[in-house]
Enzyme design. Structure first.
Site, short mmCIF file in Angstrom:
data_model
loop_
_atom_site.label_atom_id
_atom_site.label_comp_id
_atom_site.label_asym_id
_atom_site.label_seq_id
_atom_site.Cartn_x
_atom_site.Cartn_y
_atom_site.Cartn_z
N GLY A 10 0.82 -1.21 0.00
CA GLY A 10 0.00 0.00 0.00
C GLY A 10 0.85 1.25 0.00
O GLY A 10 2.08 1.21 0.13
N PHE A 11 0.20 2.37 -0.13
CA PHE A 11 0.87 3.67 -0.26
C PHE A 11 1.79 3.96 0.93
O PHE A 11 3.01 4.14 0.79
CB PHE A 11 -0.21 4.75 -0.42
CG PHE A 11 0.26 6.17 -0.32
CD1 PHE A 11 1.44 6.58 -0.90
CD2 PHE A 11 -0.52 7.12 0.33
CE1 PHE A 11 1.87 7.91 -0.81
CE2 PHE A 11 -0.12 8.44 0.42
CZ PHE A 11 1.08 8.83 -0.16
N ILE A 12 1.23 3.98 2.13
CA ILE A 12 2.01 4.35 3.30
C ILE A 12 2.96 3.23 3.71
O ILE A 12 4.13 3.48 4.03
CB ILE A 12 1.07 4.74 4.46
CG1 ILE A 12 0.26 5.98 4.09
CG2 ILE A 12 1.86 4.98 5.75
CD1 ILE A 12 -0.86 6.31 5.06
N TYR A 152 -16.00 3.58 8.05
CA TYR A 152 -14.54 3.53 8.09
C TYR A 152 -14.01 4.13 9.39
O TYR A 152 -13.20 3.53 10.10
CB TYR A 152 -13.97 4.27 6.89
CG TYR A 152 -12.49 4.56 6.97
CD1 TYR A 152 -11.55 3.54 6.88
CD2 TYR A 152 -12.03 5.87 7.12
CE1 TYR A 152 -10.20 3.81 6.94
CE2 TYR A 152 -10.68 6.15 7.19
CZ TYR A 152 -9.76 5.12 7.10
OH TYR A 152 -8.43 5.39 7.18
N LYS A 156 -12.04 2.31 12.72
CA LYS A 156 -10.73 2.74 13.21
C LYS A 156 -10.79 3.13 14.69
O LYS A 156 -9.90 2.84 15.48
CB LYS A 156 -10.22 3.90 12.37
CG LYS A 156 -9.72 3.49 11.00
CD LYS A 156 -8.49 2.59 11.11
CE LYS A 156 -7.84 2.34 9.78
NZ LYS A 156 -6.59 1.55 9.91
#
Length: 342
Positions: A10-12, A152, A156
């Site tokens: 993934g991106f991070i 979402y 979290k």
């Protein structure tokens, strides 16, 4: 040190893993390679990481505890950084079950793993969306976060609460960090910057929600990674709170657990953000002005003082520099033209 990082395709996760490898650490990556967006982009990120001898990739779903355990047996990690999740604020309206599977069941499995492995530090990625309908700005970690606007955000916030319970019962040193609108090269194609650049460059209209009046505390990816790397060394310990004028630590009174904002505290309006993109591309956007979407927050604005008290650092890359870096990557380096799966 030895790291187990979830979400390395993934991106991070990709950027964090690459930084850790450059710093001389060993990284075991775990990723599900789900088709939420073009898997070619994910594979390309992993391919870059696999150039390092100290990187090992494991492919599997977070919901598969046995697969996670196999990765952990290989890693023998000193530190676990849990970044993998079903991402996307708006997608959670259409497909909430995927968030239950990944962000609740998957995060529970990571907590179970940490319970057995007893790492020096467990770090978990949360979100500024957790602040939900709270309209007090800037967002301070001790502010009320009981009114999530999307599923979402709810998953979290639930992960943060589950992590506190495990930290209290099993003594796992745990830090939850709340990200604020992360952007930069190798970003996801469902993110605003990628969508805007792609549309403007190719002569398509961009959809501007909230009539362009929204503000975001944009955080450049390199700043985010720097903050995470520094927080690794800030292991929570019961009773040892950060001390700085005007700062209230979130260290739990009953567990080695805290939550920290990662944002620079400099919100930027959506219209100035789009103007920056236009300047970088040398093209004007065709704007389709639309009302707010369900689940959107009008503004995000981090109070970064706790992060700075703990690490001596706060995100500081300007939007102009960050957008320029993304546009350069988009025009010169990106591996494909990823799109969100239908």
């Amino acid at each position: 040190m030895r790291y187990l990082v979830t979400g390395t395709a993934g991106f991070i996760g990709f950027h964090l893993a690459r930084r850790l490898l450059d710093d001389g650490h060993r990284v075991t990556g775990f990723d599900g390679m789900t088709p939420y967006y073009d898997i070619v982009l994910k594979q390309s990120r992993h391919a870059l990481l696999e150039r390092y001898d100290a990187f090992r990739a494991h492919i599997g779903q977070l919901e598969d505890l046995d697969a996670l355990r196999r990765a952990a047996d290989s890693a023998r990690p000193d530190v676990i950084v849990h970044l993998a999740a079903q991402a996307g604020v708006r997608y959670s309206i259409d497909n909430p079950r995927s968030y239950t599977d990944s962000n609740l069941v998957g995060s529970f499995n990571v907590l179970e793993l940490a319970r057995d492995l007893k790492p020096r530090h467990l770090l978990l990625a949360s979100t500024s969306s957790a602040y939900g309908a709270n309209d007090k700005m800037p967002f301070v970690e001790t502010d009320k976060a009981d009114w999530p606007l999307t599923f979402y955000a709810a998953t979290k916030k639930a992960m943060e609460a589950m992590a506190h319970c495990y930290s209290h019962i099993f003594g796992t040193p745990t830090t939850c960090f709340r990200f604020f609108t992360v952007y930069g090269p190798w970003g996801r194609p469902d993110m605003a910057l990628f969508k805007f650049v792609d549309a403007i460059e190719n002569g398509r209209p961009i959809e501007v929600y909230g009539e362009g009046l929204m503000k975001r505390d944009f955080t450049y990816i390199d700043d985010l990674v720097e903050a995470i790397v520094r927080l690794v060394e800030c292991t929570p310990a019961t009773g040892r709170a950060a001390s700085a004028p005007g700062v209230v630590d979130t260290l739990s009174p009953v567990a080695p657990w805290r939550v920290v904002n990662i944002g620079g505290g400099e919100p930027v309006g959506l219209l100035p953000f789009i103007k920056t993109i236009e300047n970088c591309l040398g093209k004007r956007a065709i704007r389709k002005m639309l009302p707010m979407q369900a689940g959107d927050m009008r503004a995000t604005y981090a109070d970064p003082r706790l992060l700075e008290a703990l690490t001596g650092f706060r995100p500081c890359t300007s939007v102009e520099d960050g957008v320029t870096a993304f546009v350069r990557w988009y025009l010169e380096e990106r591996p494909s033209r990823p799109t969100i799966a239908a």
